[in-house]
Design an enzyme around this catalytic site. Structure first.
Site, PDB file in Angstrom:
ATOM      1  N   GLU A  64     -25.401  43.133  71.969  1.00 33.94           N
ATOM      2  CA  GLU A  64     -24.591  42.399  72.943  1.00 33.94           C
ATOM      3  C   GLU A  64     -23.700  41.352  72.287  1.00 33.94           C
ATOM      4  O   GLU A  64     -22.538  41.183  72.672  1.00 33.94           O
ATOM      5  CB  GLU A  64     -25.478  41.751  74.009  1.00 33.94           C
ATOM      6  N   ALA A  88     -26.998  41.544  83.398  1.00 29.72           N
ATOM      7  CA  ALA A  88     -26.422  40.234  83.076  1.00 29.72           C
ATOM      8  C   ALA A  88     -27.366  39.399  82.219  1.00 29.72           C
ATOM      9  O   ALA A  88     -26.921  38.578  81.420  1.00 29.72           O
ATOM     10  CB  ALA A  88     -26.087  39.483  84.361  1.00 29.72           C
ATOM     11  N   ASP A  89     -28.675  39.633  82.380  1.00 33.36           N
ATOM     12  CA  ASP A  89     -29.670  38.902  81.583  1.00 33.36           C
ATOM     13  C   ASP A  89     -29.371  39.005  80.086  1.00 33.36           C
ATOM     14  O   ASP A  89     -29.692  38.114  79.310  1.00 33.36           O
ATOM     15  CB  ASP A  89     -31.067  39.479  81.842  1.00 33.36           C
ATOM     16  N   PHE A  90     -28.773  40.124  79.699  1.00 36.65           N
ATOM     17  CA  PHE A  90     -28.526  40.351  78.266  1.00 36.65           C
ATOM     18  C   PHE A  90     -27.388  39.481  77.742  1.00 36.65           C
ATOM     19  O   PHE A  90     -27.149  39.421  76.540  1.00 36.65           O
ATOM     20  CB  PHE A  90     -28.218  41.823  77.978  1.00 36.65           C
ATOM     21  N   HIS A 132     -34.702  41.439  83.998  1.00 39.50           N
ATOM     22  CA  HIS A 132     -33.602  42.321  84.393  1.00 39.50           C
ATOM     23  C   HIS A 132     -33.185  41.949  85.805  1.00 39.50           C
ATOM     24  O   HIS A 132     -32.895  42.796  86.632  1.00 39.50           O
ATOM     25  CB  HIS A 132     -34.021  43.795  84.358  1.00 39.50           C
TER      26      HIS A 132
END
Lengths: 341, 322
Positions: A64, A88-90, A132
């Site tokens: 990422e 989006a957590d990543f 997640h």
């Protein structure tokens, strides 16, 4: 002209394809995209686009920070990347690139360069436990240098995506997993219908302009993404009880349509903010603080925040249901305000 | 190119650019210690051959990313010392209008991305620049400068892996100055040479004497030509030594005296001068003239920068959005 009825995933796919046809500088970069027989990203948004655009769908390693930096580098060279992360957590893995590089590069250069890039990121507390499921808006809200959009309908999703690609600044688009309308094996349990009539031909939705989803006169409810739908359900409940609620979907968080919100508050004097993220330090806090500073003479009751608790998102369905604000909680907040004055 | 690259005019140019970096840095150091210059500084004394040798192998339209120690890279890639000095003084005339400062110097029109002061942070950006060159079929090359410390960052791994799998026109240049701030490299990595890390990505890694400007140039040119012709990225490790502090007022007590003495004796400018004089095509007069012209250039930059206007305070609000 014929309008078609599309879900958010389909509308975004169409918008991306149209922008790629219109402008050779536009390309997609992300994980699990452009693979024949693959998923088209985690939620089918780019499904099949490789057939038309081939290598303009750049499928990356699970990196990422790498792909975000790569999108930035390409943008510095005049390209218009549409990057995405699967969840989006990543974005936390890419946070140095997002917060230190993407957000600041133009400013640090004294305005001598531009970063025309889009980052798409799926949010939503959706049966996946804590990693997640996060709503990432509160982490980016205080960060100068990145615009933020949050479409809750397919019409807005396509229109905002096009505006984002053409904007010339970094734009972060949060998309809700329950609103995508993803089909096939990527269908989402508990999905909400966010589909819209999509007109033929080009249109955009301006960044920084909110919309009144439902007009009302006694209380203003402000909510985005999934919560915008829950807020409209709440307004229906309230209507049956004789309370007139106005529902505002800001659609963009940065820049924020203060004018629309303030006009509404001048009329209603009561405000409920709704968030799927923890209450501490969120959008509701920002709205409440600003309204206290600028609109105190109009407020007839305190600003009420309906939000998730200050915990990570839990997994087990009953706990998750408890965690996410629903229409009844929003309606109760409005009733409470009506009782105060 | 080889012949032309070794002619005395070329050699004198490389010598002069190294001297320009050194004198610029020394002047800045004193301005800083005198309290005239704001901010903090990370300086390049001792590493000049790295920036100069690599940038001599680049074309004007090639692009570099730099680090928290960017002055040498900027000068070597062609940024004028006037706008750099003005930036250091926080003046409106600086290369970033006073918004960047020492750690974010750059000018994309010269092929210099505003320097990225987060260790390793520039590497994915360089990969993306190289990706755009490949997608647009441009015969341009992206070079990412970094220190030894950056090779311990996750961004190093992600950027090199992506550049490798896509055969991008990129060169990753590690200036191994033997210390990450005050920590000796040997304490934080087990490989003998950082270049060995290239094998993890299936690309070529080379270790080069980073205080020999012509050796650096030769290695960089090979890597750059390979990248330009579609051969993919290279990891170049340039072994060098920082003969000044990590940042302002660092007395370098962690550098053993003997090691430091050897390093000072091996610094690249004196070494190159000896080599050029021994070759006999350039004389002491030529080198002296180069040094004098540099001195005048740096002094002019200081004088102008000190006279130049400061930004208005409220200019802080400008340059956010297109």
């Amino acid at each position: 002209m014929n309008a078609r009825h599309l879900g958010i995933a389909e509308a975004l796919r169409e918008g991306i394809a149209e922008e790629m046809r219109r402008d050779a500088r536009v390309f997609c970069i992300g994980e699990d995209i452009g693979i024949p027989g693959g998923w088209g990203g985690a939620f089918t948004v780019t499904l099949g686009l490789e057939k038309e655009f081939g290598e303009r769908l750049v499928n990356t390693p699970i990196s990422e920070a790498g792909l975000t930096g790569a999108a930035l580098g390409a943008a510095l060279m005049g390209m218009r990347p549409i990057a995405d992360v699967q969840y989006a957590d990543f974005l936390f893995c890419a946070m140095d690139q997002m917060a230190n590089q993407v957000a600041k590069m133009r400013y640090m250069s004294g305005g001598r360069l531009q970063v025309a890039m889009v980052m798409r990121a799926p949010v939503g507390v959706t049966g996946r436990g804590s990693q997640h499921a996060q709503m990432m808006e509160p982490y980016f809200l205080p960060l100068p240098g990145i615009k933020i959009v949050c479409p809750s309908t397919a019409y807005d999703a396509k229109g905002l995506l096009k505006s984002a690609v053409r904007d010339g600044n970094p734009v972060l688009m949060f998309e809700h997993k329950l609103l995508y309308g993803s089909k096939g094996p990527r269908t989402e349990t508990g999905a909400i219908d966010a589909s819209s009539d999509i007109p033929e031909g080009d249109y955009t939705v301006p960044i920084g302009k909110g919309v009144i989803r439902r007009a009302g006169s006694e209380v203003t409810i402000i909510a985005t993404l999934l919560m915008a739908h829950r807020a409209q359900e709440a307004a229906l409940i309230l209507e049956r009880e004789g309370i007139s609620a106005e529902v505002i979907d800001p659609r963009s968080l940065v820049p924020f349509d203060w004018e629309l919100v303030k006009e509404s508050v001048a009329k209603t004097g009561r405000v409920v903010t709704v968030e799927e993220s923890p209450r501490r330090g969120g959008l509701g806090a920002e709205i409440a603080a600003t309204l206290v500073e600028d609109m105190i003479d109009f407020l007839v009751a305190p600003v009420k925040r309906v939000a998730a608790p200050d915990t990570p998102a839990p997994f087990s369905p009953p706990m998750e249901k408890f965690y996410i604000p629903d229409a009844e909680r929003i309606a109760q907040a409005a009733r409470d305000l009506m009782e105060i004055s | 190119m080889t012949k032309q690259a070794r002619d005395p005019a070329w050699q004198l140019k490389q010598y002069r650019t190294m001297v320009l970096i050194r004198q610029f840095e020394e002047r800045v150091k004193y301005l800083f210690l005198e309290g005239v210059m704001p901010g903090t500084i990370h300086q390049y004394q001792g590493q000049e051959a790295c920036a100069v040798g690599v940038c001599a192998a680049l074309d004007a339209h090639d692009v570099i990313t730099s680090t928290h120690r960017p002055h040498g890279h900027c000068i070597a890639k062609g940024l004028d010392v006037g706008s750099m000095m003005a930036e250091l003084f926080g003046k409106a005339t600086g290369c970033c209008k006073g918004k960047g400062g020492s750690m974010h110097m750059g000018d994309l029109s010269k092929g210099i991305v505003p320097a990225v002061a987060i260790v390793g942070g520039g590497l994915p950006i360089a990969t993306g620049i190289a990706l755009s060159f490949k997608m647009n079929k441009e015969k341009r090359v992206a070079v990412a400068f970094m220190g030894d410390g950056a090779t311990n960052e996750g961004a190093f791994h992600e950027a090199l892996n992506m550049a490798s799998v896509w055969d991008l026109p990129a060169v990753f240049v590690v200036e191994n100055n033997m210390y990450g701030a005050s920590t000796p490299v040997k304490m934080v990595m087990k490989v003998e040479h950082i270049a060995q890390r290239a094998s993890a990505y299936g690309i070529e890694g080379r270790t080069v004497d980073g205080n020999d400007v012509e050796a650096v140039f030769d290695a960089a040119r090979e890597a750059v030509e390979k990248a330009r012709s579609g051969g993919g990225p290279t990891l170049l490790e340039l072994e060098t030594y920082r003969i000044t502090g990590h940042s302002r007022r660092d007395p370098c007590l962690y550098q053993p005296e003997e090691e430091r003495k050897r390093a000072v004796a091996n610094e690249p400018i004196g070494r190159y001068a000896k080599k050029l004089l021994a070759e006999g095509r350039l004389g002491e007069k030529d080198l002296e003239a180069a040094r004098e012209s540099v001195k005048a250039e740096v002094e002019a930059a200081v004088e102008k920068a000190q006279r130049d206007p400061l930004p208005r305070p409220e200019d802080a609000l400008e340059d956010m959005w297109v």
